[in-house]
Design a protein around this motif. Sequence first.
Motif, PDB file in Angstrom:
ATOM      1  N   ILE A 215       0.771  -1.260   0.138  1.00 17.42           N
ATOM      2  CA  ILE A 215      -0.025  -0.023  -0.183  1.00 17.42           C
ATOM      3  C   ILE A 215       0.911   1.251  -0.097  1.00 17.42           C
ATOM      4  O   ILE A 215       1.626   1.259   0.952  1.00 17.42           O
ATOM      5  CB  ILE A 215      -0.811   0.140   1.397  1.00 17.42           C
ATOM      6  CG1 ILE A 215      -1.981  -1.353   1.103  1.00 17.42           C
ATOM      7  CG2 ILE A 215      -1.811   1.430   1.167  1.00 17.42           C
ATOM      8  CD1 ILE A 215      -2.780  -1.410   2.579  1.00 17.42           C
ATOM      9  N   GLU A 216       0.858   1.956  -0.971  1.00 23.90           N
ATOM     10  CA  GLU A 216       1.491   3.362  -0.999  1.00 23.90           C
ATOM     11  C   GLU A 216       1.243   4.363   0.130  1.00 23.90           C
ATOM     12  O   GLU A 216       0.010   4.665   0.192  1.00 23.90           O
ATOM     13  CB  GLU A 216       1.224   3.774  -2.484  1.00 23.90           C
ATOM     14  CG  GLU A 216       2.244   5.000  -2.909  1.00 23.90           C
ATOM     15  CD  GLU A 216       2.011   5.664  -4.195  1.00 23.90           C
ATOM     16  OE1 GLU A 216       2.749   6.759  -4.528  1.00 23.90           O
ATOM     17  OE2 GLU A 216       1.296   4.977  -4.905  1.00 23.90           O
ATOM     18  N   VAL A 217       2.379   4.912   0.479  1.00 22.55           N
ATOM     19  CA  VAL A 217       2.157   5.908   1.508  1.00 22.55           C
ATOM     20  C   VAL A 217       1.549   7.012   0.997  1.00 22.55           C
ATOM     21  O   VAL A 217       1.913   7.637  -0.120  1.00 22.55           O
ATOM     22  CB  VAL A 217       3.323   6.327   2.195  1.00 22.55           C
ATOM     23  CG1 VAL A 217       3.298   7.389   3.064  1.00 22.55           C
ATOM     24  CG2 VAL A 217       4.324   5.059   2.647  1.00 22.55           C
ATOM     25  N   PRO A 218       0.286   7.542   1.361  1.00 25.49           N
ATOM     26  CA  PRO A 218      -0.249   8.656   0.751  1.00 25.49           C
ATOM     27  C   PRO A 218       0.356  10.005   0.563  1.00 25.49           C
ATOM     28  O   PRO A 218       1.206  10.309   1.621  1.00 25.49           O
ATOM     29  CB  PRO A 218      -1.502   8.736   1.366  1.00 25.49           C
ATOM     30  CG  PRO A 218      -1.335   8.301   2.641  1.00 25.49           C
ATOM     31  CD  PRO A 218      -0.430   7.134   2.627  1.00 25.49           C
ATOM     32  N   ILE A 219       0.133  11.010  -0.507  1.00 23.00           N
ATOM     33  CA  ILE A 219       0.779  12.040  -0.700  1.00 23.00           C
ATOM     34  C   ILE A 219       0.607  12.970   0.591  1.00 23.00           C
ATOM     35  O   ILE A 219       1.614  13.731   1.192  1.00 23.00           O
ATOM     36  CB  ILE A 219       0.288  12.774  -1.686  1.00 23.00           C
ATOM     37  CG1 ILE A 219       0.728  12.149  -3.156  1.00 23.00           C
ATOM     38  CG2 ILE A 219       0.817  14.103  -1.753  1.00 23.00           C
ATOM     39  CD1 ILE A 219       2.287  11.962  -3.390  1.00 23.00           C
ATOM     40  N   TYR A 220      -0.283  12.926   1.302  1.00 23.23           N
ATOM     41  CA  TYR A 220      -0.671  13.728   2.510  1.00 23.23           C
ATOM     42  C   TYR A 220       0.191  13.413   3.569  1.00 23.23           C
ATOM     43  O   TYR A 220       0.198  14.267   4.580  1.00 23.23           O
ATOM     44  CB  TYR A 220      -2.074  13.729   2.824  1.00 23.23           C
ATOM     45  CG  TYR A 220      -3.084  12.521   3.099  1.00 23.23           C
ATOM     46  CD1 TYR A 220      -2.621  11.788   4.298  1.00 23.23           C
ATOM     47  CD2 TYR A 220      -3.981  12.012   2.225  1.00 23.23           C
ATOM     48  CE1 TYR A 220      -3.274  10.620   4.595  1.00 23.23           C
ATOM     49  CE2 TYR A 220      -4.460  10.919   2.496  1.00 23.23           C
ATOM     50  CZ  TYR A 220      -4.180   9.999   3.466  1.00 23.23           C
ATOM     51  OH  TYR A 220      -4.776   8.975   3.859  1.00 23.23           O
ATOM     52  N   ALA A 221       0.478  12.157   3.608  1.00 22.24           N
ATOM     53  CA  ALA A 221       1.445  11.806   4.843  1.00 22.24           C
ATOM     54  C   ALA A 221       2.822  12.055   4.567  1.00 22.24           C
ATOM     55  O   ALA A 221       3.751  12.445   5.262  1.00 22.24           O
ATOM     56  CB  ALA A 221       1.327  10.377   4.986  1.00 22.24           C
ATOM     57  N   THR A 222       3.254  11.860   3.297  1.00 22.56           N
ATOM     58  CA  THR A 222       4.720  12.112   2.754  1.00 22.56           C
ATOM     59  C   THR A 222       4.929  13.464   2.817  1.00 22.56           C
ATOM     60  O   THR A 222       6.015  13.838   2.872  1.00 22.56           O
ATOM     61  CB  THR A 222       5.114  11.295   1.498  1.00 22.56           C
ATOM     62  OG1 THR A 222       4.204  11.947   0.533  1.00 22.56           O
ATOM     63  CG2 THR A 222       4.891   9.984   1.402  1.00 22.56           C
ATOM     64  N   ASN A 223       4.154  14.248   2.355  1.00 25.60           N
ATOM     65  CA  ASN A 223       4.227  15.811   2.512  1.00 25.60           C
ATOM     66  C   ASN A 223       3.479  16.555   3.354  1.00 25.60           C
ATOM     67  O   ASN A 223       3.199  17.502   3.369  1.00 25.60           O
ATOM     68  CB  ASN A 223       3.701  16.398   1.113  1.00 25.60           C
ATOM     69  CG  ASN A 223       4.383  15.857  -0.198  1.00 25.60           C
ATOM     70  OD1 ASN A 223       5.517  15.443  -0.059  1.00 25.60           O
ATOM     71  ND2 ASN A 223       3.845  15.760  -1.237  1.00 25.60           N
ATOM     72  N   TYR A 224       3.478  15.721   4.819  1.00 28.78           N
ATOM     73  CA  TYR A 224       2.508  16.605   5.732  1.00 28.78           C
ATOM     74  C   TYR A 224       3.310  17.755   6.244  1.00 28.78           C
ATOM     75  O   TYR A 224       4.514  17.850   6.474  1.00 28.78           O
ATOM     76  CB  TYR A 224       2.604  15.614   6.892  1.00 28.78           C
ATOM     77  CG  TYR A 224       1.664  15.969   8.080  1.00 28.78           C
ATOM     78  CD1 TYR A 224       0.307  15.780   8.004  1.00 28.78           C
ATOM     79  CD2 TYR A 224       2.203  16.712   9.260  1.00 28.78           C
ATOM     80  CE1 TYR A 224      -0.507  16.244   8.874  1.00 28.78           C
ATOM     81  CE2 TYR A 224       1.411  17.042  10.315  1.00 28.78           C
ATOM     82  CZ  TYR A 224      -0.070  17.020  10.238  1.00 28.78           C
ATOM     83  OH  TYR A 224      -0.784  17.436  11.125  1.00 28.78           O
ATOM     84  N   SER A 225       2.659  18.722   6.422  1.00 30.74           N
ATOM     85  CA  SER A 225       2.825  20.178   6.939  1.00 30.74           C
ATOM     86  C   SER A 225       1.727  20.814   7.637  1.00 30.74           C
ATOM     87  O   SER A 225       0.629  20.792   7.174  1.00 30.74           O
ATOM     88  CB  SER A 225       3.460  20.909   5.917  1.00 30.74           C
ATOM     89  OG  SER A 225       3.865  22.261   6.118  1.00 30.74           O
ATOM     90  N   ARG A 226       2.157  21.480   8.754  1.00 33.77           N
ATOM     91  CA  ARG A 226       1.135  22.457   9.406  1.00 33.77           C
ATOM     92  C   ARG A 226       1.304  23.831   8.989  1.00 33.77           C
ATOM     93  O   ARG A 226       0.434  24.783   9.327  1.00 33.77           O
ATOM     94  CB  ARG A 226       1.319  22.257  10.934  1.00 33.77           C
ATOM     95  CG  ARG A 226       1.244  20.994  11.632  1.00 33.77           C
ATOM     96  CD  ARG A 226      -0.125  20.387  11.216  1.00 33.77           C
ATOM     97  NE  ARG A 226      -0.875  20.967  11.691  1.00 33.77           N
ATOM     98  CZ  ARG A 226      -2.550  20.758  11.561  1.00 33.77           C
ATOM     99  NH1 ARG A 226      -2.674  19.626  10.863  1.00 33.77           N
ATOM    100  NH2 ARG A 226      -3.501  21.316  12.006  1.00 33.77           N
TER     101      ARG A 226
END
Length: 227
Positions: A215-226
């Motif tokens: 299962i590919e790690v979603p973009i919102y997890a790999t590029n997570y930012s606040r």
Amino acid sequence: MNPQQAPSPRTTIKRVPQRADYERDTIYQILDEGLVCQVGFVDHGQPFVIPTAYGRVDDTLYIHGSPASRMLKTLLQGIDVCVSVTLLDGLVLARSAFHHSMNYRSVVVLGTATLVQDAEQKLVALKAFTEHVIPGRWQEVRSPSRQELAGTLVLSLPLAEASAKVRTGGPLDDTADYQIPVWAGEIPLKLTATTPITDLRGCEAPGFQTSPRQIEVPIYATNYSRQ
């Protein structure tokens, strides 16, 4: 609440009033970037400050938890509550110890929380909690079951009494201290996510069709930012 509406007597900033900001957009931006709020209340004469997650929908703040939560059970009694959120943006190093400071953005909300009883509104609030932390996550995961909904209390707090306080910029030294040969300035700070770690539990479960490794790690997890 109109963005131009004046603050209430309770939310008027008295200490360093030039740092006050009562604009709705400022308050929303700070709340939306933060992750944890501090909930202050008094129970049987004893003051408490409890950290918890939250979510915002328009001009309403939501907090949630177990029906056994002391905080939520106390707030259900209709007592006054104070909720605060602070973002630390940097350390400010002055030439004197006295003038050291921090750059920050903070919001304080005062009011009375009420129980969310409508099932649809409760689901909207729970979605807001998830999307507040991880935008895009709600549409991918399993929705709460009836049992999970029944086992979760959700309280709403209107942002009718809310104010922000913001400090930016470098140190403000006394005139004479600018002659001191010591470095002064700002050390910017920010919350930074590191590499996501995949949960591999369930790989050997009977009937498991897809390995977590596939299962590919979603973009919102790999590029997570606040930010």
